[in-house]
Design an enzyme around this catalytic site. Sequence first.
Site, PDB file in Angstrom:
ATOM      1  N   SER A  21       1.028  -0.939  -0.006  1.00 59.58           N
ATOM      2  CA  SER A  21      -0.280   0.303  -0.072  1.00 59.58           C
ATOM      3  C   SER A  21       0.972   1.517  -0.216  1.00 59.58           C
ATOM      4  O   SER A  21       0.523   2.191  -0.812  1.00 59.58           O
ATOM      5  CB  SER A  21      -0.877   0.543   1.564  1.00 59.58           C
ATOM      6  OG  SER A  21      -1.511   0.841   1.716  1.00 59.58           O
TER       7      SER A  21
ATOM      8  N   ASP B 196       0.671  -8.363  19.303  1.00 54.48           N
ATOM      9  CA  ASP B 196       0.413  -8.503  20.686  1.00 54.48           C
ATOM     10  C   ASP B 196      -0.756  -7.168  21.485  1.00 54.48           C
ATOM     11  O   ASP B 196      -1.216  -7.565  21.810  1.00 54.48           O
ATOM     12  CB  ASP B 196       2.025  -7.792  21.721  1.00 54.48           C
ATOM     13  CG  ASP B 196       2.633  -8.588  21.514  1.00 54.48           C
ATOM     14  OD1 ASP B 196       2.623  -9.347  20.933  1.00 54.48           O
ATOM     15  OD2 ASP B 196       3.895  -8.082  21.738  1.00 54.48           O
TER      16      ASP B 196
ATOM     17  N   GLY C 185       6.607  -2.699  16.021  1.00 54.44           N
ATOM     18  CA  GLY C 185       5.700  -2.622  17.826  1.00 54.44           C
ATOM     19  C   GLY C 185       6.592  -1.383  18.499  1.00 54.44           C
ATOM     20  O   GLY C 185       7.159   0.082  17.635  1.00 54.44           O
TER      21      GLY C 185
END
Length: 320
Positions: free
Chosen positions: A22, A128, A102
């Site tokens: 993208s 997570d 993350g």
Amino acid sequence: MKRIALLTSGGDCPGMNAAIRSVVRTALSLNLEVYGIEQGYKGLIENKLIKMDSKSVANIIQRGGTILRSARSETFKTVEGQQMAVNVLKENKIDGLIVIGGDGSLTGAKKLYDDFKINVVGLPGSIDNDIYGTDMAIGVDTALNTILKCIDTINDTASSHDRTFLIEVMGRNCGYLALMSAIAGGAEAVMIPEVAYDIEGIIKKIKKRYEEGKTRSVIVVAEGVGSAYDFGKVFGMIGGFDTRITVLGHIQRGGSPTVFDRILATRLGTAAVEALMEGKSGVMMGLQKTRIEAVPFDEVLGNKKLIDKKLLEIAEVLSR
Ligand code: ADP
Ligand code: F6P
């Protein structure tokens, strides 16, 4: 803005490729040059930049992992390492950087923005779901679906043998994956780091369920609470249950991304390029309700994402 670069960093997750695709195709459509940096911050320091074109991201939206590969870099945590990374960005005339990863990777991105005035936009990528500022991170939905398949499969054999299973799931210090998969998988109990656990209470509940005619029990254990093997011994010894342990491990990090993750990653990738074009920087693009919003790094990294108490209550009530 003429030339941008992107990297994937930290633990990989399904949907990173959809985000890369993208970013690259959106950037090309806006006449930007795009460079992919291999192996996260490590590759940035080592000048591992490759020019991306539309074809270079063909046929990847359905693939787990990251074609740019990921890495963890201790060197980048130092000021010297960050300076090396900045030098590479400058040598290659990169006007804007997109970091997908993350909270550790976003912390690195914030350093580049705060201390070196680099134009950076972050995207949340981690199974997570511990990143503040986005309802869901890229990869969470796929990981949950993978966990669910495993819980359903284990349920079959657990019921046939009247066994108690402890299933350990990932999440680092966050219990999101455990809580959601326990609810969706109809588990008898869930143990997450955000809430004090009561082993005796769980044992009592399981005994009662067996007395009522239930032929199996499943307890989902978040890795952040401790080892399912250790808890398993306790459940076996004190509860007297025929106990088995399954640690799902890295199976949760791979696989083809779900529709949700492909769309989320695609929307976030487009939004990141558009944000850079609009002069926004030092922000993470996040999903809030149904919208994609720019959230300042200070807010993302200065807050802890909390577990929804209502979901905890639901898990408790429905497993009685
Ligand atoms: P994730 O991004 O999945 O949370 P990590 O916590 O391992 O994974 O972080 C990935 C990388 O981000 C690290 O290897 C390091 O290069 C960079 N990073 C993490 N924390 C910091 C920090 N405090 N300062 C600078 N860079 C960091
Ligand atoms: O952050 C993603 C994650 O998969 C955590 O759930 C887990 O604790 C950790 O990464 C595992 O890291 P590694 O890939 O280094 O084993």
